[in-house]
Scaffold this motif. Sequence first.
Motif, PDB file in Angstrom:
ATOM      1  N   THR A 121       0.871  -1.177   0.000  1.00 27.43           N
ATOM      2  CA  THR A 121       0.000   0.000   0.000  1.00 27.43           C
ATOM      3  C   THR A 121       0.914   1.234   0.000  1.00 27.43           C
ATOM      4  N   PHE A 122       0.320   2.397   0.027  1.00 33.12           N
ATOM      5  CA  PHE A 122       1.114   3.635   0.022  1.00 33.12           C
ATOM      6  C   PHE A 122       1.411   4.130   1.417  1.00 33.12           C
ATOM      7  N   ARG A 123       0.364   4.113   2.271  1.00 35.44           N
ATOM      8  CA  ARG A 123       0.473   4.836   3.539  1.00 35.44           C
ATOM      9  C   ARG A 123       0.505   3.941   4.762  1.00 35.44           C
ATOM     10  N   CYS A 124       0.461   2.607   4.577  1.00 36.63           N
ATOM     11  CA  CYS A 124       0.626   1.715   5.735  1.00 36.63           C
ATOM     12  C   CYS A 124       2.103   1.756   6.141  1.00 36.63           C
ATOM     13  N   PHE A 164      11.245   3.670 -11.167  1.00 35.70           N
ATOM     14  CA  PHE A 164      10.270   3.361 -10.100  1.00 35.70           C
ATOM     15  C   PHE A 164       9.100   2.552 -10.674  1.00 35.70           C
ATOM     16  N   TYR A 165       8.568   3.005 -11.825  1.00 37.03           N
ATOM     17  CA  TYR A 165       7.430   2.282 -12.417  1.00 37.03           C
ATOM     18  C   TYR A 165       7.891   1.001 -13.121  1.00 37.03           C
ATOM     19  N   ASN A 166       9.114   0.993 -13.674  1.00 36.24           N
ATOM     20  CA  ASN A 166       9.637  -0.246 -14.279  1.00 36.24           C
ATOM     21  C   ASN A 166       9.680  -1.367 -13.233  1.00 36.24           C
ATOM     22  N   ALA A 167      10.137  -1.012 -12.027  1.00 32.08           N
ATOM     23  CA  ALA A 167      10.255  -2.043 -10.976  1.00 32.08           C
ATOM     24  C   ALA A 167       8.872  -2.572 -10.599  1.00 32.08           C
ATOM     25  N   ARG A 168       7.893  -1.663 -10.495  1.00 26.74           N
ATOM     26  CA  ARG A 168       6.544  -2.115 -10.117  1.00 26.74           C
ATOM     27  C   ARG A 168       5.894  -2.903 -11.259  1.00 26.74           C
ATOM     28  N   ARG A 169       6.173  -2.481 -12.521  1.00 25.44           N
ATOM     29  CA  ARG A 169       5.620  -3.226 -13.672  1.00 25.44           C
ATOM     30  C   ARG A 169       6.236  -4.626 -13.717  1.00 25.44           C
ATOM     31  N   PHE A 177      -0.212  13.399  -8.849  1.00 21.03           N
ATOM     32  CA  PHE A 177      -0.828  14.524  -8.121  1.00 21.03           C
ATOM     33  C   PHE A 177      -0.853  15.764  -9.008  1.00 21.03           C
ATOM     34  N   GLY A 178      -1.999  16.408  -9.008  1.00 24.29           N
ATOM     35  CA  GLY A 178      -2.150  17.618  -9.828  1.00 24.29           C
ATOM     36  C   GLY A 178      -2.722  17.306 -11.195  1.00 24.29           C
ATOM     37  N   GLU A 179      -2.828  16.034 -11.547  1.00 25.80           N
ATOM     38  CA  GLU A 179      -3.409  15.655 -12.835  1.00 25.80           C
ATOM     39  C   GLU A 179      -4.849  15.183 -12.626  1.00 25.80           C
ATOM     40  N   MET A 180      -5.629  15.303 -13.700  1.00 25.49           N
ATOM     41  CA  MET A 180      -7.050  14.936 -13.625  1.00 25.49           C
ATOM     42  C   MET A 180      -7.209  13.414 -13.682  1.00 25.49           C
ATOM     43  N   GLY A 193     -10.544  -0.842   1.147  1.00 28.53           N
ATOM     44  CA  GLY A 193      -9.073  -0.785   1.161  1.00 28.53           C
ATOM     45  C   GLY A 193      -8.472   0.529   0.731  1.00 28.53           C
ATOM     46  N   THR A 194      -9.117   1.616   1.098  1.00 29.37           N
ATOM     47  CA  THR A 194      -8.527   2.924   0.771  1.00 29.37           C
ATOM     48  C   THR A 194      -8.548   3.817   2.004  1.00 29.37           C
ATOM     49  N   SER A 195      -7.479   4.606   2.174  1.00 28.74           N
ATOM     50  CA  SER A 195      -7.317   5.388   3.402  1.00 28.74           C
ATOM     51  C   SER A 195      -8.091   6.695   3.379  1.00 28.74           C
ATOM     52  N   GLY A 196      -8.654   7.051   2.214  1.00 29.20           N
ATOM     53  CA  GLY A 196      -9.440   8.288   2.135  1.00 29.20           C
ATOM     54  C   GLY A 196      -8.593   9.538   2.218  1.00 29.20           C
ATOM     55  N   VAL A 233      -6.810  10.689  -0.629  1.00 27.08           N
ATOM     56  CA  VAL A 233      -6.580  11.282  -1.949  1.00 27.08           C
ATOM     57  C   VAL A 233      -7.906  11.601  -2.646  1.00 27.08           C
ATOM     58  N   TYR A 234      -8.039  12.858  -3.029  1.00 21.21           N
ATOM     59  CA  TYR A 234      -9.230  13.344  -3.733  1.00 21.21           C
ATOM     60  C   TYR A 234      -9.009  13.264  -5.246  1.00 21.21           C
ATOM     61  N   PRO A 235     -10.040  13.139  -6.048  1.00 22.82           N
ATOM     62  CA  PRO A 235     -11.456  13.194  -5.695  1.00 22.82           C
ATOM     63  C   PRO A 235     -12.035  11.905  -5.107  1.00 22.82           C
ATOM     64  N   LEU A 280      -9.226  -2.262   6.629  1.00 19.66           N
ATOM     65  CA  LEU A 280      -8.524  -2.848   7.776  1.00 19.66           C
ATOM     66  C   LEU A 280      -8.782  -2.010   9.022  1.00 19.66           C
ATOM     67  N   ASP A 281      -8.736  -0.694   8.857  1.00 14.64           N
ATOM     68  CA  ASP A 281      -9.065   0.192   9.964  1.00 14.64           C
ATOM     69  C   ASP A 281      -9.734   1.455   9.434  1.00 14.64           C
ATOM     70  N   PRO A 282     -10.349   2.251  10.307  1.00 14.67           N
ATOM     71  CA  PRO A 282     -11.149   3.384   9.820  1.00 14.67           C
ATOM     72  C   PRO A 282     -10.340   4.345   8.950  1.00 14.67           C
TER      73      PRO A 282
HETATM   74  C1  BJW Z   1      -6.366  -2.955   4.040  1.00 10.49           C
HETATM   75  C2  BJW Z   1      -5.535  -4.044   4.090  1.00 10.49           C
HETATM   76  C3  BJW Z   1      -6.143  -5.271   3.944  1.00 10.49           C
HETATM   77  C4  BJW Z   1      -4.297  -2.355   4.346  1.00 10.49           C
HETATM   78  N1  BJW Z   1      -7.452  -5.339   3.770  1.00 10.49           N
HETATM   79  N2  BJW Z   1      -7.661  -3.038   3.866  1.00 10.49           N
HETATM   80  C5  BJW Z   1      -5.851  19.753  -0.665  1.00 10.49           C
HETATM   81  C6  BJW Z   1      -7.117  19.333  -0.279  1.00 10.49           C
HETATM   82  C7  BJW Z   1      -7.854  18.444  -1.056  1.00 10.49           C
HETATM   83  C8  BJW Z   1      -7.335  17.943  -2.252  1.00 10.49           C
HETATM   84  C9  BJW Z   1      -6.080  18.366  -2.644  1.00 10.49           C
HETATM   85  C10 BJW Z   1      -5.351  19.274  -1.853  1.00 10.49           C
HETATM   86  N3  BJW Z   1      -4.167  19.474  -2.460  1.00 10.49           N
HETATM   87  C11 BJW Z   1      -4.137  18.749  -3.597  1.00 10.49           C
HETATM   88  C12 BJW Z   1      -5.297  18.074  -3.722  1.00 10.49           C
HETATM   89  C13 BJW Z   1      -5.676  17.127  -4.802  1.00 10.49           C
HETATM   90  C14 BJW Z   1      -4.855  15.847  -4.745  1.00 10.49           C
HETATM   91  C15 BJW Z   1      -4.999  15.239  -3.353  1.00 10.49           C
HETATM   92  O1  BJW Z   1      -5.959  14.568  -3.044  1.00 10.49           O
HETATM   93  N4  BJW Z   1      -4.027  15.437  -2.469  1.00 10.49           N
HETATM   94  C16 BJW Z   1      -4.139  14.941  -1.112  1.00 10.49           C
HETATM   95  C17 BJW Z   1      -2.922  14.112  -0.765  1.00 10.49           C
HETATM   96  C18 BJW Z   1      -4.395  16.092  -0.193  1.00 10.49           C
HETATM   97  N5  BJW Z   1      -5.388  14.947  -5.743  1.00 10.49           N
HETATM   98  C19 BJW Z   1      -4.970  15.016  -6.989  1.00 10.49           C
HETATM   99  O2  BJW Z   1      -4.055  15.749  -7.351  1.00 10.49           O
HETATM  100  C20 BJW Z   1      -5.703  14.156  -7.992  1.00 10.49           C
HETATM  101  N6  BJW Z   1      -6.158  14.976  -9.060  1.00 10.49           N
HETATM  102  C21 BJW Z   1      -7.093  15.943  -8.872  1.00 10.49           C
HETATM  103  O3  BJW Z   1      -7.548  16.201  -7.787  1.00 10.49           O
HETATM  104  O4  BJW Z   1      -7.472  16.585 -10.031  1.00 10.49           O
HETATM  105  C22 BJW Z   1      -8.448  17.663  -9.923  1.00 10.49           C
HETATM  106  C23 BJW Z   1      -9.869  17.173  -9.794  1.00 10.49           C
HETATM  107  C24 BJW Z   1     -10.690  17.600  -8.761  1.00 10.49           C
HETATM  108  C25 BJW Z   1     -12.013  17.180  -8.673  1.00 10.49           C
HETATM  109  C26 BJW Z   1     -12.520  16.332  -9.616  1.00 10.49           C
HETATM  110  C27 BJW Z   1     -11.707  15.890 -10.646  1.00 10.49           C
HETATM  111  C28 BJW Z   1     -10.385  16.310 -10.697  1.00 10.49           C
HETATM  112  C29 BJW Z   1      -4.794  13.079  -8.567  1.00 10.49           C
HETATM  113  C30 BJW Z   1      -4.441  12.056  -7.537  1.00 10.49           C
HETATM  114  C31 BJW Z   1      -3.434  11.062  -8.120  1.00 10.49           C
HETATM  115  C32 BJW Z   1      -3.035   9.997  -7.104  1.00 10.49           C
HETATM  116  N7  BJW Z   1      -1.978   9.204  -7.615  1.00 10.49           N
HETATM  117  C33 BJW Z   1      -1.436   8.105  -6.818  1.00 10.49           C
HETATM  118  C34 BJW Z   1      -0.124   7.570  -7.455  1.00 10.49           C
HETATM  119  C35 BJW Z   1      -0.287   7.174  -8.906  1.00 10.49           C
HETATM  120  C36 BJW Z   1      -0.479   5.714  -9.150  1.00 10.49           C
HETATM  121  C37 BJW Z   1       0.614   4.821  -8.569  1.00 10.49           C
HETATM  122  O5  BJW Z   1       1.800   5.161  -8.613  1.00 10.49           O
HETATM  123  O6  BJW Z   1       0.269   3.729  -8.066  1.00 10.49           O
HETATM  124  O7  BJW Z   1      -2.418   7.079  -6.658  1.00 10.49           O
HETATM  125  S1  BJW Z   1      -1.097   8.581  -5.113  1.00 10.49           S
HETATM  126  C38 BJW Z   1      -1.559   7.058  -4.392  1.00 10.49           C
HETATM  127  O8  BJW Z   1      -2.637   7.304  -3.453  1.00 10.49           O
HETATM  128  C39 BJW Z   1      -2.114   6.201  -5.544  1.00 10.49           C
HETATM  129  C40 BJW Z   1      -3.361   5.652  -4.893  1.00 10.49           C
HETATM  130  O9  BJW Z   1      -4.288   5.273  -5.880  1.00 10.49           O
HETATM  131  C41 BJW Z   1      -3.838   6.787  -4.009  1.00 10.49           C
HETATM  132  C42 BJW Z   1      -4.770   6.356  -2.905  1.00 10.49           C
HETATM  133  O10 BJW Z   1      -4.147   5.495  -2.008  1.00 10.49           O
HETATM  134  P1  BJW Z   1      -4.973   4.304  -1.324  1.00 10.49           P
HETATM  135  O11 BJW Z   1      -5.380   3.345  -2.342  1.00 10.49           O
HETATM  136  O12 BJW Z   1      -6.025   4.870  -0.462  1.00 10.49           O
HETATM  137  O13 BJW Z   1      -3.830   3.595  -0.468  1.00 10.49           O
HETATM  138  P2  BJW Z   1      -3.345   3.900   1.033  1.00 10.49           P
HETATM  139  O14 BJW Z   1      -2.027   3.267   1.194  1.00 10.49           O
HETATM  140  O15 BJW Z   1      -3.429   5.347   1.349  1.00 10.49           O
HETATM  141  O16 BJW Z   1      -4.419   3.195   1.957  1.00 10.49           O
HETATM  142  C43 BJW Z   1      -4.524   1.795   2.026  1.00 10.49           C
HETATM  143  C44 BJW Z   1      -5.698   1.428   2.954  1.00 10.49           C
HETATM  144  O17 BJW Z   1      -5.875   0.033   2.908  1.00 10.49           O
HETATM  145  C45 BJW Z   1      -5.491   1.811   4.412  1.00 10.49           C
HETATM  146  O18 BJW Z   1      -6.647   2.466   4.904  1.00 10.49           O
HETATM  147  C46 BJW Z   1      -5.297   0.482   5.126  1.00 10.49           C
HETATM  148  O19 BJW Z   1      -5.852   0.456   6.425  1.00 10.49           O
HETATM  149  C47 BJW Z   1      -6.042  -0.443   4.220  1.00 10.49           C
HETATM  150  N8  BJW Z   1      -5.530  -1.822   4.243  1.00 10.49           N
HETATM  151  N9  BJW Z   1      -4.219  -3.603   4.310  1.00 10.49           N
HETATM  152  C48 BJW Z   1      -8.163  -4.181   3.748  1.00 10.49           C
HETATM  153  N10 BJW Z   1      -5.395  -6.413   3.995  1.00 10.49           N
END
Ligand code: BJW
Length: 242
Positions: free
Chosen positions: A27-30, A59-64, A158-161, A182-185, A187-189, A210-212
Amino acid sequence: MNRRIDPNGTIVILTGAGISRESGLDTFRCEGGIWAQVDLEDVATPEGFQRNPKMVQDFYNARRAQLVEEKPQPNPGHLALAKLERDWPGRVLIVTQNIDNLHEEAGNKNIIHMHGELLKITCTQCDSVRPWDQDLHIDTSCPSCHNIGTLRPHVVWFGEMPLQMEEIYDALEDADLFMSIGTSGNVYPAAGFVQAVKQMGGCHSVELNLDPSNGATLFDETVYGPASEVVPAYVDALLKNG
Ligand code: BJW
């Protein structure tokens, strides 16, 4: 489950990295997760890619390579969602933030990869998107327009749509049940979908994690435990009782 869902109704399921963790993907943030290993500003922003494209490609080559060579398998959480799509009389849409291919491997067909796909590349010059299972180098030429240095992983930084947002909001508007798995909530949207369904008419929402998560209090129902256990149990109850 505390509310019956119309058996012909629409189920929208948001998934995050937690659902793939028991398949061996970080995961990203665990603790010890991806953002503890690398700086997200370096590898998950357009600015980081501009500064050091080779570091980002590596970084992406290794994950791919992990997907292609180690072939992680879908776990019971993914398989339960495939069964739900197969057996639920209404529509089931997976909206995944994950760039892995485990929902496809499990058998789901109706999937939106809102943050892109690791097994695809895109060209910043001609916008073509194509399947890709090898390493990508900074001097690889685009198979479509033949420019050099214009290819990048087909992922959303980040910063991309995020992708297919209109389709996602249309489905959320139609939804009778919204599941977040399975998402930590953070990252928006995506983190705002639970709020969005409330404002759109209040379909039933459930968090399976896994947790809130950050938005846990916004859900009508919450179930905590590993995805491989809580997702199959929830899906079985849904298929049995609606
Ligand atoms: C288990 C488990 C088990 C563990 N069983 N559960 C200020 C305020 C609000 C927003 C912003 C702000 N500043 C900037 C923004 C926008 C920004 C954003 O949200 N930033 C925040 C960090 C503040 N977002 C963007 O820039 C996005 N674009 C955007 O907003 O465009 C404008 C727009 C607005 C409105 C509508 C439309 C468009 C783009 C976001 C791109 C994210 N990219 C990444 C990386 C790329 C892909 C990659 O390399 O893989 O995507 S970041 C990374 O985080 C990845 C993930 O998809 C994403 C979410 O992570 P996820 O999946 O939640 O993982 P974790 O690790 O955080 O959580 C895992 C969870 O699983 C945990 O809760 C565990 O407990 C649980 N778990 N084991 C069940 N066994």
